[in-house]
Each structure stands twice: as C-alpha cells, then as structure tokens.
Write an enzyme that holds these catalytic residues in place. Sequence first.
Site, PDB file in Angstrom:
ATOM      1  N   GLY A 157      -8.539 -19.316 -79.289  1.00  0.00           N
ATOM      2  CA  GLY A 157      -7.592 -19.259 -80.406  1.00  0.00           C
ATOM      3  C   GLY A 157      -7.010 -20.621 -80.760  1.00  0.00           C
ATOM      4  O   GLY A 157      -6.554 -20.822 -81.897  1.00  0.00           O
ATOM      5  N   GLU A 184      -9.367 -21.838 -83.141  1.00  0.00           N
ATOM      6  CA  GLU A 184      -9.206 -21.071 -84.387  1.00  0.00           C
ATOM      7  C   GLU A 184      -8.044 -21.622 -85.209  1.00  0.00           C
ATOM      8  O   GLU A 184      -8.139 -21.775 -86.428  1.00  0.00           O
ATOM      9  CB  GLU A 184      -8.995 -19.583 -84.061  1.00  0.00           C
ATOM     10  CG  GLU A 184     -10.247 -18.969 -83.450  1.00  0.00           C
ATOM     11  CD  GLU A 184     -10.137 -17.485 -83.167  1.00  0.00           C
ATOM     12  OE1 GLU A 184      -9.190 -17.099 -82.442  1.00  0.00           O
ATOM     13  OE2 GLU A 184     -10.986 -16.710 -83.641  1.00  0.00           O
ATOM     14  N   GLU A 231     -14.391 -16.990 -75.264  1.00  0.00           N
ATOM     15  CA  GLU A 231     -14.372 -15.534 -75.488  1.00  0.00           C
ATOM     16  C   GLU A 231     -15.624 -14.881 -74.903  1.00  0.00           C
ATOM     17  O   GLU A 231     -15.564 -13.783 -74.342  1.00  0.00           O
ATOM     18  CB  GLU A 231     -14.284 -15.225 -76.992  1.00  0.00           C
ATOM     19  CG  GLU A 231     -12.918 -15.474 -77.605  1.00  0.00           C
ATOM     20  CD  GLU A 231     -12.713 -16.912 -78.085  1.00  0.00           C
ATOM     21  OE1 GLU A 231     -13.454 -17.815 -77.632  1.00  0.00           O
ATOM     22  OE2 GLU A 231     -11.794 -17.134 -78.892  1.00  0.00           O
ATOM     23  N   LEU A 258      -5.663 -17.751 -77.060  1.00  0.00           N
ATOM     24  CA  LEU A 258      -4.907 -16.494 -76.947  1.00  0.00           C
ATOM     25  C   LEU A 258      -4.273 -16.368 -75.563  1.00  0.00           C
ATOM     26  O   LEU A 258      -4.910 -16.680 -74.551  1.00  0.00           O
ATOM     27  CB  LEU A 258      -5.885 -15.327 -77.157  1.00  0.00           C
ATOM     28  CG  LEU A 258      -5.303 -13.924 -76.966  1.00  0.00           C
ATOM     29  CD1 LEU A 258      -4.316 -13.602 -78.074  1.00  0.00           C
ATOM     30  CD2 LEU A 258      -6.424 -12.892 -76.932  1.00  0.00           C
ATOM     31  N   LEU A 311      -3.936 -14.594 -72.667  1.00  0.00           N
ATOM     32  CA  LEU A 311      -4.803 -13.527 -72.145  1.00  0.00           C
ATOM     33  C   LEU A 311      -4.016 -12.443 -71.429  1.00  0.00           C
ATOM     34  O   LEU A 311      -4.520 -11.330 -71.258  1.00  0.00           O
ATOM     35  CB  LEU A 311      -5.857 -14.136 -71.214  1.00  0.00           C
ATOM     36  CG  LEU A 311      -6.892 -15.023 -71.923  1.00  0.00           C
ATOM     37  CD1 LEU A 311      -7.737 -15.782 -70.919  1.00  0.00           C
ATOM     38  CD2 LEU A 311      -7.782 -14.188 -72.842  1.00  0.00           C
TER      39      LEU A 311
HETATM   40  C1  1HE Z   1      -2.767 -19.005 -69.583  1.00  0.00           C
HETATM   41  C2  1HE Z   1      -3.830 -19.306 -70.479  1.00  0.00           C
HETATM   42  C3  1HE Z   1      -4.189 -18.296 -71.425  1.00  0.00           C
HETATM   43  C4  1HE Z   1      -3.557 -20.995 -69.189  1.00  0.00           C
HETATM   44  N1  1HE Z   1      -3.477 -17.161 -71.408  1.00  0.00           N
HETATM   45  N2  1HE Z   1      -2.121 -17.840 -69.628  1.00  0.00           N
HETATM   46  N3  1HE Z   1      -8.497 -18.953 -73.364  1.00  0.00           N
HETATM   47  C5  1HE Z   1      -9.125 -19.245 -72.232  1.00  0.00           C
HETATM   48  O1  1HE Z   1      -9.954 -18.532 -71.714  1.00  0.00           O
HETATM   49  C6  1HE Z   1      -8.675 -20.539 -71.572  1.00  0.00           C
HETATM   50  C7  1HE Z   1      -7.980 -20.239 -70.256  1.00  0.00           C
HETATM   51  N4  1HE Z   1      -7.306 -21.407 -69.702  1.00  0.00           N
HETATM   52  C8  1HE Z   1      -7.980 -22.389 -69.050  1.00  0.00           C
HETATM   53  O2  1HE Z   1      -9.187 -22.412 -68.941  1.00  0.00           O
HETATM   54  C9  1HE Z   1      -7.122 -23.462 -68.449  1.00  0.00           C
HETATM   55  O3  1HE Z   1      -5.802 -22.969 -68.315  1.00  0.00           O
HETATM   56  C10 1HE Z   1      -7.088 -24.783 -69.255  1.00  0.00           C
HETATM   57  C11 1HE Z   1      -8.468 -25.489 -69.149  1.00  0.00           C
HETATM   58  C12 1HE Z   1      -6.746 -24.543 -70.710  1.00  0.00           C
HETATM   59  C13 1HE Z   1      -5.994 -25.717 -68.673  1.00  0.00           C
HETATM   60  O4  1HE Z   1      -6.195 -25.893 -67.282  1.00  0.00           O
HETATM   61  P1  1HE Z   1      -4.973 -26.430 -66.386  1.00  0.00           P
HETATM   62  O5  1HE Z   1      -5.548 -26.648 -65.006  1.00  0.00           O
HETATM   63  O6  1HE Z   1      -4.288 -27.547 -67.050  1.00  0.00           O
HETATM   64  O7  1HE Z   1      -3.891 -25.217 -66.338  1.00  0.00           O
HETATM   65  P2  1HE Z   1      -3.921 -23.853 -65.505  1.00  0.00           P
HETATM   66  O8  1HE Z   1      -3.443 -24.104 -64.094  1.00  0.00           O
HETATM   67  O9  1HE Z   1      -5.217 -23.145 -65.647  1.00  0.00           O
HETATM   68  O10 1HE Z   1      -2.849 -22.969 -66.273  1.00  0.00           O
HETATM   69  C14 1HE Z   1      -1.454 -23.215 -66.171  1.00  0.00           C
HETATM   70  C15 1HE Z   1      -0.744 -21.895 -66.440  1.00  0.00           C
HETATM   71  O11 1HE Z   1      -1.040 -21.469 -67.763  1.00  0.00           O
HETATM   72  C16 1HE Z   1      -1.237 -20.770 -65.531  1.00  0.00           C
HETATM   73  O12 1HE Z   1      -0.154 -19.885 -65.336  1.00  0.00           O
HETATM   74  P3  1HE Z   1       0.730 -19.923 -63.968  1.00  0.00           P
HETATM   75  O13 1HE Z   1       1.791 -18.895 -64.170  1.00  0.00           O
HETATM   76  O14 1HE Z   1      -0.249 -19.632 -62.862  1.00  0.00           O
HETATM   77  O15 1HE Z   1       1.274 -21.350 -63.892  1.00  0.00           O
HETATM   78  C17 1HE Z   1      -2.288 -20.079 -66.379  1.00  0.00           C
HETATM   79  O16 1HE Z   1      -2.481 -18.716 -66.010  1.00  0.00           O
HETATM   80  C18 1HE Z   1      -1.649 -20.169 -67.731  1.00  0.00           C
HETATM   81  N5  1HE Z   1      -2.638 -20.080 -68.805  1.00  0.00           N
HETATM   82  N6  1HE Z   1      -4.294 -20.542 -70.210  1.00  0.00           N
HETATM   83  C19 1HE Z   1      -2.495 -16.938 -70.532  1.00  0.00           C
HETATM   84  N7  1HE Z   1      -5.158 -18.509 -72.335  1.00  0.00           N
HETATM   85  C20 1HE Z   1      -7.278 -14.329 -81.523  1.00  0.00           C
HETATM   86  S1  1HE Z   1      -8.439 -14.096 -80.410  1.00  0.00           S
HETATM   87  C21 1HE Z   1      -8.620 -15.534 -79.497  1.00  0.00           C
HETATM   88  C22 1HE Z   1      -9.322 -15.226 -78.210  1.00  0.00           C
HETATM   89  C23 1HE Z   1      -9.153 -16.356 -77.229  1.00  0.00           C
HETATM   90  O17 1HE Z   1      -8.477 -17.328 -77.441  1.00  0.00           O
HETATM   91  S2  1HE Z   1      -9.988 -16.160 -75.751  1.00  0.00           S
HETATM   92  C24 1HE Z   1      -9.835 -17.678 -74.939  1.00  0.00           C
HETATM   93  C25 1HE Z   1      -8.627 -17.698 -74.056  1.00  0.00           C
END
Ligand code: 1HE
Length: 256
Positions: free
Chosen positions: A107, A110, A130, A62, A64
Amino acid sequence: MKNYLHTEIQDNILLVKLNRPEKRNAINDELILGIEEVFANIPAEIGCAIIYGEGKHFSAGLDLSSLTERDAVQGLHHSRMWHRALDRVQFGTVPVIAVLHGACVGGGLELASACHIRVAETSTFYALPEGQRGIFVGGGASVRVPKLIGLARMTDMMLTGRVYPADEGMAIGLSQYVVEEGAGLAKGIELAKKVASNAGMTNYALMHILPRIVDSGQDQGLMMESLTAAIAQDAPEAKARLREFLDGKAKKVGEA
Ligand code: 1HE
C-alpha cells in the site's frame, strides 16, 4: 489522525508527513482516512503538495494487523475506501510529489503511485509483498503500477516477491528522480516550487485530463487534447506568458 499524519505549510507548499514510524508508517484505517481528509481539503493558496514519511521508511503498506478481522464484504468496502482516498491524492486540486526512502511497499507503493512525481532517496526499495502474504493489491496498484512499469514487471513483482532498489526503480519508471540519502525533501521542495509556478490550467490538465486521454482511444484522446489546448491558450495567463517570451523577458528552456 492528527498523530499519524502531520501537515505543515511552507509558502504555498503543503507538506504531509506519514507519522507512524514505530510501525514503519503502516497504513491503518485512521491513516488512510486522514489522507483522504487532507487531500480533499487543500487550502486554496496551496500550489503543490509533498508527501513523505517519518522514520526509516516511507511506508510498509497496509497495516496487516487489521486484515485478519475482515470478511469479504468488509474487504470490498475497505479496498474501495483506499480507492476513494487515493483518488483524492491523484485527482485533487494540486499536483502531489512523493518523497520516498526505505520501504515503499504494498500500500505504500500504491500511495506513491497515486502521486504525480516520485523522488526516491538511495535507500528506497519497492516491492508488492501481497503475493507472498497470500492476498492481492487493493489500493489501486493494478491500475496505477502497470502505467508506471508495465504489466509484465508488476506481474513478476507479485509472483516472485522481487524487490527493486532505488536506481533500478528509477530505470523502470517507479520514480522520476533518485537523490542522495537525506536530500529527498529538499529536492521535493525545489520541484514543488516549479510545479506551483505553472499556470493553473496547465496543472489541471496534467492532473485531470492527461490520465483520461491515456485511458481513452486515439480519436477521443486527440479530440480531448485539442479542446484542452484551446482552453489553455485562451487564458489571459497563457497569453501573458507567451508575450513575456516574445518580448525576451521569459527564461529560455534550460535556463535556471
Ligand atoms: C507492521 C507492518 C505492516 C511493519 N503492518 N505492522 N506490507 C508488508 O508485507 C511489509 C511488512 N513489513 C516489513 O517487511 C518490514 O516491517 C519492513 C521491511 C517494512 C521494515 O523492516 P524493519 O526491520 O525496519 O521493521 P520491523 O521490525 O519489521 O517492524 C517494526 C514494527 O512495525 C513491528 O511491530 P512491533 O510491535 O513488533 O515493533 C512490525 O510488526 C510493524 N510493522 N510493517 C503492521 N505492514 C490496500 S491493500 C495493500 C496491501 C498491502 O500493503 S500488503 C503489504 C503489507
């Protein structure tokens, strides 16, 4: 939608690419609605679809950044929108193969678990963050993920933030295949060609009837199986395939 989702047809296979690599294919409303639209409108000539991700990751789940703006009622509708979209993937007109690499989390998992086959490249890792983000799954994980790995493993993933690497993920049922880095799409296409060559009723039964049998009681399930078997064997295509085998013209099990 057009920017975040790229579609392409190769023979009778539909390739759907999540195309938001700068945000690690995080799924915002536009992207989930795009997925719904694509899988609700699969052209009749398509026999199998593949979904995969551009960049280093399949999907970070998702988006976030949108979460903070919703109240409870909007959150409910948002979750139901995900359910609708992912039901289109699971219960559409063709089987769907997810080709995974890098993050397949929240997600993203999912979405992958709504697909019928998962092929993971060795870089794939799975998590349900989550729990750590203070929220709960809302895109169908509580129904679909325990069917792949069991209640206890999903509970552990969410309680502890456990991350499964590709090989362990396959061992517990998150994917059916693990392949070398960069080989996922080729494997997906190889499998898709086999899937697309099945009789239509067989694929229909696997997509639409088998999950319902699994969700039902033994007695109802066995009855649904008998009805499905009867309909499937009655089709001219089934009779032709059986005749081919009996005439020695069909491949034996295990023959390429
Ligand atoms: C994002 C998101 C996101 C990255 N929403 N912006 N999901 C999570 O909790 C996973 C969150 N993400 C991470 O842990 C990491 O980004 C990753 C392990 C997936 C990848 O790491 P990496 O080092 O390759 O990338 P990064 O530097 O963390 O992220 C690059 C950019 O993507 C950065 O933005 P920028 O503007 O600073 O470049 C991040 O903020 C952005 N980004 N992931 C928004 N998820 C239907 S309900 C489902 C509920 C869920 O899915 S909760 C789990 C959400």
